[in-house]
Scaffold this active site. Structure first.
Site, PDB file in Angstrom:
ATOM      1  N   ASP A 223       0.844  -1.199   0.000  1.00  0.00           N
ATOM      2  CA  ASP A 223       0.000   0.000   0.000  1.00  0.00           C
ATOM      3  C   ASP A 223       0.875   1.243   0.000  1.00  0.00           C
ATOM      4  O   ASP A 223       0.664   2.170  -0.769  1.00  0.00           O
ATOM      5  CB  ASP A 223      -0.894   0.027   1.247  1.00  0.00           C
ATOM      6  CG  ASP A 223      -2.112  -0.860   1.087  1.00  0.00           C
ATOM      7  OD1 ASP A 223      -2.328  -1.380  -0.015  1.00  0.00           O
ATOM      8  OD2 ASP A 223      -2.837  -1.036   2.080  1.00  0.00           O
ATOM      9  N   ASP A 236      -0.098  -0.577   5.800  1.00  0.00           N
ATOM     10  CA  ASP A 236      -1.262  -1.206   5.195  1.00  0.00           C
ATOM     11  C   ASP A 236      -2.522  -0.500   5.685  1.00  0.00           C
ATOM     12  O   ASP A 236      -2.764  -0.433   6.887  1.00  0.00           O
ATOM     13  CB  ASP A 236      -1.284  -2.692   5.594  1.00  0.00           C
ATOM     14  CG  ASP A 236      -1.870  -3.545   4.497  1.00  0.00           C
ATOM     15  OD1 ASP A 236      -1.659  -3.225   3.317  1.00  0.00           O
ATOM     16  OD2 ASP A 236      -2.559  -4.533   4.817  1.00  0.00           O
ATOM     17  N   LYS A 238      -6.538  -0.284   6.103  1.00  0.00           N
ATOM     18  CA  LYS A 238      -7.673  -1.201   6.142  1.00  0.00           C
ATOM     19  C   LYS A 238      -8.944  -0.445   6.490  1.00  0.00           C
ATOM     20  O   LYS A 238      -8.903   0.485   7.303  1.00  0.00           O
ATOM     21  CB  LYS A 238      -7.450  -2.285   7.211  1.00  0.00           C
ATOM     22  CG  LYS A 238      -6.226  -3.146   7.002  1.00  0.00           C
ATOM     23  CD  LYS A 238      -6.423  -4.097   5.845  1.00  0.00           C
ATOM     24  CE  LYS A 238      -5.182  -4.974   5.651  1.00  0.00           C
ATOM     25  NZ  LYS A 238      -5.226  -5.667   4.348  1.00  0.00           N
TER      26      LYS A 238
END
Length: 329
Positions: A223, A236, A238
């Site tokens: 990411d 990352d 989410k």
DNA sequence: GGATCCTTCTTCTTCTTC
């Protein structure tokens, strides 16, 4: 539950009897034992048995796997020793974005997501399937499909908004996340949720960029690689409907992050090493995102877990290939 | 241009009491 309430009541009603105090002792232990038996009757094992009864036995359950601490057969290094600190690149340039370009030759390189999905524990599979069954019972097949697509869409929208924000290097601090007409309304809550984390993100070095391990056969797309509170991390993003205040709430996400970092560290396209990780869970209602930092020590532990999963995947593929080979002939 | 890939998510028992 009403039954237990009645028992309690009846014990209160007989308060005047000479047994009163003894009885309530007895009842309390009885209630406890009833409760504990209720608990044991709800364990995954019995649910699994019920599941087996309905859906047939799980093939994996036949292997007497021991959930004790397993070590990978080969402890491949997380960091690349050949890379030295003096290869620091300037951090001011545009972030790298190496697009996925597979299909050089016919070599198949599996992805991190695929490997994690195909090496889920029987317990994980059980709870995921149970969740799916319940959702379908509630929403119907079509409704469930729509719900799933909606979850994916929200995640994608947040990712592309963050991509835009981090690439443009716009001064996010000066912006009001609720007033961002350039982003779709569905994503604004997530952006507000994540804004306090973005304030601590600097020196973005890669966004949505492909990483491929030089010797282990896998690839993925990170990411983001950036400094979080000064520490270089694989990040990352989410989205989640449920709050995830603890790292343990994020299931395989830390393994995923460790896998990406290990690949990046052993990918010649990146001239630096990343030892730390960060998982950011953003919420639709704008409540503050949870940022789970993974120290280099923690990352090493998850790297081992990743190597185990990778070994499992490779063995599975090998046995699958050999078992299907005769058919192909 | 079409097909495929990567990724995007989803799990953790329950509901005691004041």
């Amino acid at each position: 539950m009403t039954r237990i309430a009645n028992i309690d009541k009846s014990s209160v009603d007989r308060k005047s009897s000479p047994y009163s105090s003894v009885d309530s002792e007895r009842y309390s232990s009885l209630v406890k034992s009833v409760m504990s038996s209720r608990v044991s009757s709800q364990t995954p094992e019995t649910l699994q048995a019920e599941d087996d009864h309905i859906y047939g036995p799980v093939v994996k359950a036949q292997t007497p796997t021991r959930p004790e601490v397993r070590e990978p057969k080969t402890l491949h290094p997380f960091l690349n020793c050949e890379e030295t600190v003096d290869t620091e690149e300037p951090e001011s340039g545009l972030p790298a974005r190496i697009s996925l370009n597979r299909g050089q030759g016919r070599s198949f390189v599996p992805s991190v997501t695929r490997i994690l999905q195909q090496t889920l524990s029987p317990e994980q599979i059980f709870y995921l399937e149970r969740w799916k069954r319940r959702m379908i019972a509630e929403l119907g097949e079509e409704g469930f499909k729509e719900h799933s697509q909606n979850l994916f869409r929200q995640g994608k929208l947040l990712h592309s908004a963050l991509e835009d924000i981090l690439t443009s290097g716009a001064a996010w601090k000066d912006r009001d996340p609720s007033e961002t007409p350039e982003y779709p309304p569905e994503v604004r809550g997530y952006l507000e949720s994540i804004s306090h984390v973005l304030e601590d993100v600097s020196a973005v070095r890669a966004i949505e960029s492909t990483v491929q391990h030089g010797t282990l056969n896998y690839l993925g797309i990170v990411d983001c690689v950036a400094r979080y509170r000064g520490v270089l991390c694989v990040i990352d993003w989410k989205t989640s409907d449920k709050p995830k205040p603890f790292l343990s709430n994020t299931y395989d996400n830390p393994v995923q992050v460790a896998a990406y970092a290990g690949a990046l560290n052993n990918d010649g396209n990146y001239k630096y090493q990343v030892e730390n990780g960060l998982i950011v869970v953003a919420y639709k209602d704008g409540s503050p995102a949870h940022a789970h930092q993974l120290s280099s020590e923690v990352m090493l532990e998850y790297w081992k877990t990743w190597l185990l999963r990778l070994e499992e995947f490779t063995e599975k593929r090998a046995s699958h290939a050999s078992s299907t080979l005769p058919e192909n002939r």
